[in-house]
Design an enzyme around this catalytic site. Structure first.
Site, PDB file in Angstrom:
ATOM      1  N   ASN A  99       0.852  -1.191   0.000  1.00  0.00           N
ATOM      2  CA  ASN A  99       0.000   0.000   0.000  1.00  0.00           C
ATOM      3  C   ASN A  99       0.888   1.242   0.000  1.00  0.00           C
ATOM      4  OD1 ASN A  99      -1.859   1.997   0.430  1.00  0.00           O
ATOM      5  ND2 ASN A  99      -2.539   1.286   2.459  1.00  0.00           N
ATOM      6  N   GLU A 105      -6.095  -4.925  10.285  1.00  0.00           N
ATOM      7  CA  GLU A 105      -5.121  -3.875  10.558  1.00  0.00           C
ATOM      8  C   GLU A 105      -5.542  -3.113  11.811  1.00  0.00           C
ATOM      9  OE1 GLU A 105      -2.860  -2.627   6.738  1.00  0.00           O
ATOM     10  OE2 GLU A 105      -4.671  -1.443   6.875  1.00  0.00           O
ATOM     11  N   GLY A 157       2.482  -0.988   4.453  1.00  0.00           N
ATOM     12  CA  GLY A 157       2.443   0.432   4.117  1.00  0.00           C
ATOM     13  C   GLY A 157       3.862   0.967   3.986  1.00  0.00           C
ATOM     14  N   HIS A 217     -10.086   1.051   4.168  1.00  0.00           N
ATOM     15  CA  HIS A 217      -8.862   1.279   4.956  1.00  0.00           C
ATOM     16  C   HIS A 217      -9.192   2.267   6.075  1.00  0.00           C
ATOM     17  CE1 HIS A 217      -4.856   2.520   6.127  1.00  0.00           C
ATOM     18  NE2 HIS A 217      -4.394   1.447   5.527  1.00  0.00           N
ATOM     19  N   LYS A 230       0.046   4.182  -0.348  1.00  0.00           N
ATOM     20  CA  LYS A 230      -0.691   5.361   0.161  1.00  0.00           C
ATOM     21  C   LYS A 230      -0.456   6.546  -0.782  1.00  0.00           C
ATOM     22  CE  LYS A 230      -0.670   3.321   4.684  1.00  0.00           C
ATOM     23  NZ  LYS A 230      -0.658   3.463   6.136  1.00  0.00           N
TER      24      LYS A 230
END
Ligand code: PGA
Length: 233
Positions: free
Chosen positions: A6, A157, A215, A85, A8
């Site tokens: 991810n 998460e 991430g 998310h 982001k």
């Protein structure tokens, strides 16, 4: 194992070009998925990694300024998409109802949803996390067929773990994974939140984990390679 990256809201056009050069050299037994930022999706050109999105519109094509539909994502080769998310739930007010609509849009385009669930530290301390996670999962999946459920990926998460360097104990992870798998026995379940090349050996000891959502580590290909090596050997 599934390893989803991810990115982001990171990597400019030029940085993404360099980043892909590094990712191209990675060989892995795991299924790698790159959830690139929206603009970088158009410049994706890897063959050893599948393309993912970090979000999708709950609506179909039409008058929805600023949105990207599942149809558009599919036309760019997107085959996976993160939904719900915590950064979108908290920052953009994404609700369970919207998450459920997004999942339906994705499945209609044969895009595999990666449904994120997880609790805040307050919810963990108050022991309301099980009910919360149950609600996040049931509201998102109650209208899905058994086949659609088995095509769904869930990522646990804990919000207090994302980007903080804190990870739950294996007992804490196992407890939540058992809950998720009791609700969705055929779905793959990933762990996400500060997973890295240092703590992977501890996480690896949890037998229920089917993969990871990364991430911070997704932005460091050289450390990602170490992570994968430890995970797979
Ligand atoms: P992190 O993020 O690995 O940087 O904690 C995970 C995520 O938010 O998906």
């Amino acid at each position: 194992m599934i390893v989803a990256l991810n990115n982001k809201c990171n990597l400019t056009k030029e940085e993404f070009k360099e980043y892909q050069k590094e990712l191209k050299t990675i060989t892995s037994k795991s299924k790698l998925i790159l959830c690139a930022s929206p603009l970088n999706i158009a410049n994706f050109n890897l063959s050893n990694v599948s393309l993912g999105s970090q979000n999708v519109s709950k609506d179909d094509n039409g008058a929805h300024t600023g949105e990207s539909s599942a149809k558009q994502l599919a036309s760019y080769g997107v085959t996976y998409c993160i939904v719900g998310h915590s950064e979108r739930r908290q920052g953009q007010g994404e609700t369970n109802d919207e998450v459920s609509l997004k999942i339906a849009r994705l499945l209609a385009e044969n895009i595999t949803p990666i449904l994120c669930v997880g609790e805040t530290i307050g919810e963990r301390k108050a022991h309301t996390y099980e009910d919360l996670i149950k609600e996040e999962i049931l509201s998102a999946t109650s209208s899905l067929t058994p086949e659609e459920k088995s095509n769904l990926i869930v990522a646990y998460e804990p919000i207090w773990s994302i980007g903080t360097g804190l990870i739950p104990t294996n007992e804490e992870i196992t407890e939540v994974f058992k809950l998720i798998k009791s609700l969705l026995p055929t779905s793959k379940v990933l762990y996400g939140g500060s997973a890295n090349e240092k703590n992977i050996m501890d996480l690896k000891a949890c037998p229920l984990i089917d993969g990871y959502l990364l991430g911070g580590l997704s932005l460091k290909p050289e450390l990602l390679e170490i992570f994968l090596e430890k995970l797979e050997n």
